[in-house]
Design a protein around this motif. Structure first.
Motif, PDB file in Angstrom:
ATOM      1  N   LEU A  39      23.834  -2.818   3.588  1.00 38.69           N
ATOM      2  CA  LEU A  39      24.272  -1.649   4.356  1.00 38.69           C
ATOM      3  C   LEU A  39      24.135  -0.330   3.605  1.00 38.69           C
ATOM      4  CD1 LEU A  39      27.456  -3.238   5.965  1.00 38.69           C
ATOM      5  CD2 LEU A  39      25.283  -2.704   7.122  1.00 38.69           C
ATOM      6  N   ARG A  40      23.672  -0.377   2.352  1.00 40.05           N
ATOM      7  CA  ARG A  40      23.575   0.880   1.598  1.00 40.05           C
ATOM      8  C   ARG A  40      22.570   1.830   2.242  1.00 40.05           C
ATOM      9  NH1 ARG A  40      18.898   1.025  -1.701  1.00 40.05           N
ATOM     10  NH2 ARG A  40      18.170  -1.027  -2.248  1.00 40.05           N
ATOM     11  N   GLU A  41      22.703   3.091   1.918  1.00 36.23           N
ATOM     12  CA  GLU A  41      21.820   4.122   2.466  1.00 36.23           C
ATOM     13  C   GLU A  41      20.394   3.894   1.978  1.00 36.23           C
ATOM     14  OE1 GLU A  41      21.161   6.926   5.064  1.00 36.23           O
ATOM     15  OE2 GLU A  41      23.194   6.222   4.671  1.00 36.23           O
ATOM     16  N   ARG A  42      19.443   3.999   2.891  1.00 35.76           N
ATOM     17  CA  ARG A  42      18.022   3.811   2.569  1.00 35.76           C
ATOM     18  C   ARG A  42      17.193   4.801   3.384  1.00 35.76           C
ATOM     19  NH1 ARG A  42      17.527  -1.791   0.811  1.00 35.76           N
ATOM     20  NH2 ARG A  42      19.523  -2.795   1.139  1.00 35.76           N
ATOM     21  N   GLU A  43      16.005   5.098   2.901  1.00 36.09           N
ATOM     22  CA  GLU A  43      15.055   5.905   3.667  1.00 36.09           C
ATOM     23  C   GLU A  43      14.200   4.934   4.475  1.00 36.09           C
ATOM     24  OE1 GLU A  43      13.324   9.495   1.813  1.00 36.09           O
ATOM     25  OE2 GLU A  43      14.221   8.691  -0.038  1.00 36.09           O
ATOM     26  N   VAL A  44      14.805   4.402   5.520  1.00 45.92           N
ATOM     27  CA  VAL A  44      14.224   3.303   6.287  1.00 45.92           C
ATOM     28  C   VAL A  44      12.828   3.624   6.815  1.00 45.92           C
ATOM     29  CG1 VAL A  44      14.523   1.863   8.345  1.00 45.92           C
ATOM     30  CG2 VAL A  44      16.487   2.384   6.878  1.00 45.92           C
ATOM     31  N   LEU A  45      12.651   4.798   7.376  1.00 46.35           N
ATOM     32  CA  LEU A  45      11.359   5.114   7.999  1.00 46.35           C
ATOM     33  C   LEU A  45      10.230   5.289   6.986  1.00 46.35           C
ATOM     34  CD1 LEU A  45      12.417   7.382  10.986  1.00 46.35           C
ATOM     35  CD2 LEU A  45      11.872   4.940  10.955  1.00 46.35           C
ATOM     36  N   LYS A  46      10.569   5.503   5.728  1.00 47.65           N
ATOM     37  CA  LYS A  46       9.538   5.549   4.694  1.00 47.65           C
ATOM     38  C   LYS A  46       9.148   4.135   4.256  1.00 47.65           C
ATOM     39  CE  LYS A  46       9.502   8.695   1.437  1.00 47.65           C
ATOM     40  NZ  LYS A  46       9.934   9.543   0.308  1.00 47.65           N
ATOM     41  N   GLY A  47       9.974   3.151   4.607  1.00 47.88           N
ATOM     42  CA  GLY A  47       9.708   1.777   4.208  1.00 47.88           C
ATOM     43  C   GLY A  47      10.234   1.508   2.812  1.00 47.88           C
ATOM     44  N   CYS A  48      10.201   0.256   2.434  1.00 44.02           N
ATOM     45  CA  CYS A  48      10.631  -0.144   1.096  1.00 44.02           C
ATOM     46  C   CYS A  48       9.550   0.292   0.106  1.00 44.02           C
ATOM     47  CB  CYS A  48      10.813  -1.657   1.044  1.00 44.02           C
ATOM     48  SG  CYS A  48      11.163  -2.290  -0.618  1.00 44.02           S
ATOM     49  N   PRO A  49       9.926   1.016  -0.949  1.00 38.86           N
ATOM     50  CA  PRO A  49       8.903   1.488  -1.889  1.00 38.86           C
ATOM     51  C   PRO A  49       8.164   0.359  -2.614  1.00 38.86           C
ATOM     52  CG  PRO A  49      11.109   1.997  -2.696  1.00 38.86           C
ATOM     53  CD  PRO A  49      11.265   1.454  -1.318  1.00 38.86           C
ATOM     54  N   VAL A  50       8.775  -0.806  -2.710  1.00 41.33           N
ATOM     55  CA  VAL A  50       8.094  -1.953  -3.318  1.00 41.33           C
ATOM     56  C   VAL A  50       7.409  -2.777  -2.229  1.00 41.33           C
ATOM     57  CG1 VAL A  50       8.401  -4.088  -4.641  1.00 41.33           C
ATOM     58  CG2 VAL A  50       9.614  -2.020  -5.323  1.00 41.33           C
ATOM     59  N   GLY A  51       8.105  -3.038  -1.147  1.00 39.52           N
ATOM     60  CA  GLY A  51       7.545  -3.839  -0.061  1.00 39.52           C
ATOM     61  C   GLY A  51       6.283  -3.241   0.534  1.00 39.52           C
ATOM     62  N   ARG A  52       6.243  -1.918   0.630  1.00 38.21           N
ATOM     63  CA  ARG A  52       5.043  -1.277   1.199  1.00 38.21           C
ATOM     64  C   ARG A  52       3.804  -1.564   0.361  1.00 38.21           C
ATOM     65  NH1 ARG A  52       5.409   4.625   3.512  1.00 38.21           N
ATOM     66  NH2 ARG A  52       3.243   4.096   3.826  1.00 38.21           N
ATOM     67  N   LEU A  53       3.982  -1.786  -0.918  1.00 37.16           N
ATOM     68  CA  LEU A  53       2.839  -2.052  -1.793  1.00 37.16           C
ATOM     69  C   LEU A  53       2.147  -3.366  -1.447  1.00 37.16           C
ATOM     70  CD1 LEU A  53       4.439  -0.848  -5.132  1.00 37.16           C
ATOM     71  CD2 LEU A  53       2.616   0.316  -3.847  1.00 37.16           C
ATOM     72  N   THR A  54       2.859  -4.297  -0.809  1.00 40.00           N
ATOM     73  CA  THR A  54       2.251  -5.574  -0.431  1.00 40.00           C
ATOM     74  C   THR A  54       1.231  -5.399   0.683  1.00 40.00           C
ATOM     75  OG1 THR A  54       3.929  -6.113   1.219  1.00 40.00           O
ATOM     76  CG2 THR A  54       4.342  -6.853  -1.051  1.00 40.00           C
ATOM     77  N   GLN A  55       1.282  -4.265   1.379  1.00 42.96           N
ATOM     78  CA  GLN A  55       0.339  -3.985   2.464  1.00 42.96           C
ATOM     79  C   GLN A  55      -0.892  -3.233   1.950  1.00 42.96           C
ATOM     80  OE1 GLN A  55       2.617  -2.039   5.557  1.00 42.96           O
ATOM     81  NE2 GLN A  55       4.339  -3.382   5.125  1.00 42.96           N
ATOM     82  N   ASP A  56      -0.914  -2.954   0.666  1.00 42.39           N
ATOM     83  CA  ASP A  56      -2.016  -2.205   0.062  1.00 42.39           C
ATOM     84  C   ASP A  56      -2.995  -3.205  -0.560  1.00 42.39           C
ATOM     85  OD1 ASP A  56      -3.630  -0.583  -1.698  1.00 42.39           O
ATOM     86  OD2 ASP A  56      -2.071   0.953  -1.517  1.00 42.39           O
ATOM     87  N   PRO A  57      -4.192  -3.366   0.033  1.00 42.43           N
ATOM     88  CA  PRO A  57      -5.125  -4.387  -0.470  1.00 42.43           C
ATOM     89  C   PRO A  57      -5.516  -4.210  -1.939  1.00 42.43           C
ATOM     90  CG  PRO A  57      -6.095  -3.140   1.377  1.00 42.43           C
ATOM     91  CD  PRO A  57      -4.707  -2.638   1.171  1.00 42.43           C
ATOM     92  N   ASP A  58      -5.575  -2.969  -2.412  1.00 38.76           N
ATOM     93  CA  ASP A  58      -5.952  -2.749  -3.810  1.00 38.76           C
ATOM     94  C   ASP A  58      -4.852  -3.190  -4.771  1.00 38.76           C
ATOM     95  OD1 ASP A  58      -8.600  -1.689  -3.568  1.00 38.76           O
ATOM     96  OD2 ASP A  58      -7.695   0.115  -2.719  1.00 38.76           O
ATOM     97  N   VAL A  59      -3.601  -3.039  -4.364  1.00 37.72           N
ATOM     98  CA  VAL A  59      -2.483  -3.496  -5.201  1.00 37.72           C
ATOM     99  C   VAL A  59      -2.449  -5.020  -5.201  1.00 37.72           C
ATOM    100  CG1 VAL A  59       0.044  -3.547  -5.446  1.00 37.72           C
ATOM    101  CG2 VAL A  59      -1.126  -1.396  -4.902  1.00 37.72           C
ATOM    102  N   VAL A  60      -2.560  -5.617  -4.026  1.00 35.72           N
ATOM    103  CA  VAL A  60      -2.488  -7.074  -3.910  1.00 35.72           C
ATOM    104  C   VAL A  60      -3.654  -7.746  -4.641  1.00 35.72           C
ATOM    105  CG1 VAL A  60      -2.513  -9.000  -2.266  1.00 35.72           C
ATOM    106  CG2 VAL A  60      -1.149  -6.978  -1.792  1.00 35.72           C
ATOM    107  N   ALA A  61      -4.813  -7.113  -4.649  1.00 37.75           N
ATOM    108  CA  ALA A  61      -5.998  -7.697  -5.289  1.00 37.75           C
ATOM    109  C   ALA A  61      -5.962  -7.595  -6.811  1.00 37.75           C
ATOM    110  CB  ALA A  61      -7.262  -7.015  -4.761  1.00 37.75           C
TER     111      ALA A  61
END
Length: 187
Positions: free
Chosen positions: A84-106
């Motif tokens: 329940l802590r405050e988050r910038e939800v619409l920006k997404g998770c700063p770590v989780g969003r990296l999983t959607q980046d093919p260059d990071v995942v590769a």
């Protein structure tokens, strides 16, 4: 803040906003107010700087979560404080969003702090849930590892749904839902 710190902080912000591909060395230098020579004096290149930025973001995410996990209260109260802590939800998770980046995942080096953070989060939640079960706060039938994986998946999925809807509400609803499932196991 010295030049190296400005470069790392600028890269962190740009990775969260634009992803790895959209984060050019020139954009990093402009945001940091640093020249090309300064960047290459402190870092061997964009991958090296991105690794420093991703690692810092992952460390901060773990430290922030740990504050709630090690705080006062029952296991369920501490997990609730985290969810329940405050988050910038619409920006997404700063770590989780990296999983959607093919260059990071590769790139195994860039992916490592992301993998480690999610593994830490699942393990830490599983440990808390086992503690709650062992103390009699939670139902003895609760599977800590599976439940921890569910909590992390719901949280990350909540970010995705919120961004897709351009509204915090799907995230909040997902959190309320997983808390309801956890509360159903409270004794």
């Amino acid at each position: 803040m010295d030049t190296s710190e400005r470069l790392i902080e600028s890269t962190r912000a740009l990775l969260w906003e634009r992803g790895y591909v959209g984060t050019s060395p020139k954009a990093i230098q402009q945001r940091a107010g640093a020249g090309q020579g300064s960047m290459y004096h402190h870092f061997s290149g964009k991958p090296d700087l991105a690794l420093a930025a991703i690692s810092r973001t992952a460390e901060e995410m773990r430290a922030l979560a740990e504050r709630q996990f090690s705080g006062p209260g029952t296991v369920l109260e501490r997990i609730s404080a985290y969810l329940l802590r405050e988050r910038e939800v619409l920006k997404g998770c700063p770590v989780g969003r990296l999983t959607q980046d093919p260059d990071v995942v590769a790139d195994p080096d860039l992916r490592r702090p992301v993998d480690e953070t999610f593994a830490w989060l699942r393990d830490r939640l599983a440990g808390l849930l086992a503690e709650g079960r062992d103390r009699g706060e939670l139902d003895a039938a609760l599977d800590p590892a599976a439940t921890a994986a569910t909590v992390v998946a719901v949280l990350q999925g909540g970010y995705v749904l919120a961004r897709a809807a351009d509204s915090d509400e799907p995230f909040r609803q997902a959190v309320r839902g997983v808390l309801g499932l956890l509360e159903a196991h409270a004794r």
